[in-house]
Design a protein around this motif. Sequence first.
Motif, mmCIF file in Angstrom:
data_model
loop_
_atom_site.group_PDB
_atom_site.id
_atom_site.type_symbol
_atom_site.label_atom_id
_atom_site.label_comp_id
_atom_site.label_asym_id
_atom_site.label_seq_id
_atom_site.Cartn_x
_atom_site.Cartn_y
_atom_site.Cartn_z
ATOM 1 N N MET A 350 -78.145 160.647 -73.662
ATOM 2 C CA MET A 350 -77.445 161.420 -74.697
ATOM 3 C C MET A 350 -76.063 160.838 -74.968
ATOM 4 S SD MET A 350 -78.353 165.423 -73.962
ATOM 5 C CE MET A 350 -79.767 166.185 -74.774
ATOM 6 N N LEU A 351 -75.357 160.513 -73.901
ATOM 7 C CA LEU A 351 -74.026 159.925 -74.065
ATOM 8 C C LEU A 351 -74.098 158.625 -74.857
ATOM 9 C CD1 LEU A 351 -72.641 160.576 -70.469
ATOM 10 C CD2 LEU A 351 -71.662 161.507 -72.585
ATOM 11 N N LYS A 352 -75.070 157.785 -74.544
ATOM 12 C CA LYS A 352 -75.211 156.511 -75.257
ATOM 13 C C LYS A 352 -75.522 156.747 -76.730
ATOM 14 C CE LYS A 352 -76.725 153.850 -71.219
ATOM 15 N NZ LYS A 352 -77.847 153.090 -70.601
ATOM 16 N N MET A 353 -76.434 157.699 -77.017
ATOM 17 C CA MET A 353 -76.786 157.980 -78.410
ATOM 18 C C MET A 353 -75.592 158.539 -79.165
ATOM 19 S SD MET A 353 -79.882 160.267 -80.013
ATOM 20 C CE MET A 353 -81.026 158.877 -79.999
ATOM 21 N N ASN A 354 -74.720 159.267 -78.449
ATOM 22 C CA ASN A 354 -73.554 159.865 -79.097
ATOM 23 C C ASN A 354 -72.412 158.871 -79.272
ATOM 24 O OD1 ASN A 354 -72.468 162.391 -80.145
ATOM 25 N ND2 ASN A 354 -70.997 162.267 -78.460
ATOM 26 N N GLU A 361 -71.770 154.697 -68.703
ATOM 27 C CA GLU A 361 -71.811 153.712 -67.629
ATOM 28 C C GLU A 361 -70.875 154.072 -66.473
ATOM 29 O OE1 GLU A 361 -73.889 151.256 -67.464
ATOM 30 O OE2 GLU A 361 -74.724 151.568 -69.484
ATOM 31 N N SER A 362 -69.741 154.700 -66.792
ATOM 32 C CA SER A 362 -68.715 154.884 -65.762
ATOM 33 C C SER A 362 -68.823 156.194 -64.988
ATOM 34 C CB SER A 362 -67.323 154.793 -66.396
ATOM 35 O OG SER A 362 -67.130 155.836 -67.334
ATOM 36 N N LEU A 363 -69.326 157.251 -65.615
ATOM 37 C CA LEU A 363 -69.402 158.538 -64.917
ATOM 38 C C LEU A 363 -70.429 158.475 -63.787
ATOM 39 C CD1 LEU A 363 -69.228 161.121 -67.864
ATOM 40 C CD2 LEU A 363 -67.442 160.561 -66.205
ATOM 41 N N THR A 364 -70.048 158.980 -62.628
ATOM 42 C CA THR A 364 -70.968 158.991 -61.487
ATOM 43 C C THR A 364 -71.968 160.139 -61.635
ATOM 44 O OG1 THR A 364 -69.619 160.492 -60.156
ATOM 45 C CG2 THR A 364 -69.104 158.131 -60.031
ATOM 46 N N ASP A 365 -73.007 160.112 -60.825
ATOM 47 C CA ASP A 365 -73.988 161.203 -60.847
ATOM 48 C C ASP A 365 -73.319 162.531 -60.486
ATOM 49 O OD1 ASP A 365 -75.950 159.417 -61.532
ATOM 50 O OD2 ASP A 365 -76.812 159.267 -59.516
ATOM 51 N N ASP A 366 -72.394 162.510 -59.539
ATOM 52 C CA ASP A 366 -71.694 163.735 -59.151
ATOM 53 C C ASP A 366 -70.844 164.268 -60.298
ATOM 54 O OD1 ASP A 366 -72.815 163.720 -56.646
ATOM 55 O OD2 ASP A 366 -71.069 162.813 -55.653
ATOM 56 N N GLU A 367 -70.242 163.377 -61.041
ATOM 57 C CA GLU A 367 -69.427 163.818 -62.174
ATOM 58 C C GLU A 367 -70.308 164.406 -63.286
ATOM 59 O OE1 GLU A 367 -65.514 160.909 -62.058
ATOM 60 O OE2 GLU A 367 -67.422 160.074 -62.754
ATOM 61 N N LEU A 368 -71.455 163.800 -63.521
ATOM 62 C CA LEU A 368 -72.369 164.343 -64.532
ATOM 63 C C LEU A 368 -72.921 165.704 -64.103
ATOM 64 C CD1 LEU A 368 -74.395 161.237 -65.771
ATOM 65 C CD2 LEU A 368 -72.579 162.476 -66.960
ATOM 66 N N ALA A 369 -73.071 165.878 -62.797
ATOM 67 C CA ALA A 369 -73.582 167.154 -62.290
ATOM 68 C C ALA A 369 -72.639 168.312 -62.604
ATOM 69 C CB ALA A 369 -73.816 167.067 -60.788
ATOM 70 N N LEU A 370 -71.362 168.019 -62.855
ATOM 71 C CA LEU A 370 -70.406 169.072 -63.192
ATOM 72 C C LEU A 370 -70.724 169.720 -64.536
ATOM 73 C CD1 LEU A 370 -67.060 167.427 -62.012
ATOM 74 C CD2 LEU A 370 -68.540 169.013 -60.773
ATOM 75 N N SER A 371 -71.599 169.089 -65.308
ATOM 76 C CA SER A 371 -72.050 169.693 -66.565
ATOM 77 C C SER A 371 -72.689 171.060 -66.328
ATOM 78 C CB SER A 371 -73.046 168.759 -67.263
ATOM 79 O OG SER A 371 -73.535 169.318 -68.458
ATOM 80 N N ASP A 372 -73.239 171.264 -65.137
ATOM 81 C CA ASP A 372 -73.874 172.548 -64.812
ATOM 82 C C ASP A 372 -72.885 173.707 -64.857
ATOM 83 O OD1 ASP A 372 -76.323 171.351 -64.447
ATOM 84 O OD2 ASP A 372 -76.174 171.267 -62.251
ATOM 85 N N TYR A 373 -71.592 173.431 -64.733
ATOM 86 C CA TYR A 373 -70.609 174.513 -64.696
ATOM 87 C C TYR A 373 -70.508 175.264 -66.018
ATOM 88 C CZ TYR A 373 -68.820 173.812 -60.001
ATOM 89 O OH TYR A 373 -68.693 173.767 -58.624
ATOM 90 N N LEU A 425 -66.090 168.365 -68.749
ATOM 91 C CA LEU A 425 -66.148 168.996 -67.429
ATOM 92 C C LEU A 425 -65.956 167.984 -66.310
ATOM 93 C CD1 LEU A 425 -69.000 171.568 -68.123
ATOM 94 C CD2 LEU A 425 -66.539 171.993 -67.977
ATOM 95 N N ALA A 426 -66.394 166.754 -66.524
ATOM 96 C CA ALA A 426 -66.130 165.712 -65.532
ATOM 97 C C ALA A 426 -64.632 165.476 -65.399
ATOM 98 C CB ALA A 426 -66.850 164.421 -65.921
ATOM 99 N N GLY A 427 -63.936 165.569 -66.532
ATOM 100 C CA GLY A 427 -62.490 165.381 -66.505
ATOM 101 C C GLY A 427 -61.754 166.537 -65.834
ATOM 102 N N VAL A 428 -62.289 167.745 -65.959
ATOM 103 C CA VAL A 428 -61.659 168.903 -65.311
ATOM 104 C C VAL A 428 -61.739 168.772 -63.797
ATOM 105 C CG1 VAL A 428 -61.803 171.408 -64.979
ATOM 106 C CG2 VAL A 428 -62.129 170.426 -67.267
ATOM 107 N N GLY A 429 -62.888 168.333 -63.297
ATOM 108 C CA GLY A 429 -63.050 168.114 -61.868
ATOM 109 C C GLY A 429 -63.639 169.310 -61.147
ATOM 110 N N LYS A 430 -64.333 169.018 -60.062
ATOM 111 C CA LYS A 430 -65.044 170.068 -59.341
ATOM 112 C C LYS A 430 -64.112 171.087 -58.719
ATOM 113 C CE LYS A 430 -68.619 170.906 -55.895
ATOM 114 N NZ LYS A 430 -69.633 170.304 -54.992
#
Length: 445
Positions: A350-354, A361-373, A425-430
């Motif tokens: 989705m990010l690539k299409m957008n 490429e740079s966001l880690t899996d843990d950072e993407l997981a913050l989307s759940d918030y 949300l990745a920028g906000v941080g867990k």
Amino acid sequence: MAKSIVLLLSSCALSVALGFTIPSTNTLASTSLFAKGFGKKENSVPEEPQMPPMQLPGMEEEDPFAGMSDERKSNLFQALLRDLQIEGTPVLGCDAKAVHTMSAALWTTMAEISENDGESKTCLVLEDIPAKALQAFVEDFTVLKTQERLIPYLPELTRLSVSLVGKGAGPAFLIESTKRTPEEIEEKLARSSVAYEEDKSTEALQSFIDRIVVNEAACPYTKSTNLAAVGLEAKGVTPGPVAYRFGGSSDACAAVGVFWNCVCELLSKPQEEISTTMLSLPAVGAGTSDESLSRFSAVVELVSRNLCLFRGDDVFGLVHFHPAYTRTAIHPIDKPAYGHLPPRSWLRPMLKMNGNEEEAESLTDDELALSDYQRKAPFTAINILRVNQLNAANGAKSIVDLEVGDGVTEKASGITTYSRNAIKLAGVGKEKLQAGLEADISMVQ
């Protein structure tokens, strides 16, 4: 049918008579959040929602009582109802004329039966509903009880059965329950041990909306906790208040019942009076354990399943929330799930299409997981959204072919919103997100 043997209740009065009512309207808040958006047909001009005509699998099949005269069939049905009354079975009449009012009456009745620990039997007569609609529900409910993935998390349903009176001799459900076993009573007491207050729950939910949806700009059409569909006027949608509604029971049937009451309310009001509804269900899947998440997932799937059974997803979109929301724990993991975020594995595509190649490429899996918030509310909640508003918000050509990997292409929408939220949300941080969630949860306790 001779109404003299039936206790007649209007569809609106039924919930009151059975002790299950919709709370009064509170100060209203906006929650038009991230609708499912997958595979929906596009509408160039938004229209007021209407429940679609009844079209169910098997409706074209021959009526098994087709050979009977109307008089003989009516006499048989009345005789069956008299037999039920003679044996002491309550026979309730409901004036529902559409599947949403039927569903509200049915699930509210089932909730009343489910809350009672004893063996019982109740007949619900719906003269104006096609027999095939009743049969569709009975068949789906019967199949549901065999599904091992769901039923362990819906234990109250195992003691309930729903059938047609006389195998369809007339438009009536027979709802039966067995006596709760000591183990079943223990399960009920465990999940209903905490009583939740409507005012505190509403306040906590408003805090979540203000924190994530407004302050973090998770939804472009929500600017405050008071108004929905802001900024869609040019597309024919007028902003309106969003009603908070509350169901305090931990019972799955009660949750579905209050959901259908909310649907009935939305269909009876123009969007200028109620734009959308946020339904709080704090006792359903309470807590943040894996078991709580599984319970939440099963109950909201039951809600979604029942809405889709009668094509209600053509009229409403659902958005599900839970404090332990984890998309990789929602079935199916790698496919769209109604009312849920897109699969986690779709976020990078989705990010690539957008056009967010760098973040993909740079966001880690843990950072993407913050989307759940964006779905981690202080308790189970369901946002019920009008589809005409979703179509207006998504815009033309919102459904796209998304390459999700390994040569697989899926239909998806909401690309811009989900991409923006993942980055935001990745920028906000867990640490900050979790602290905010815990503060919201503390408001309910």
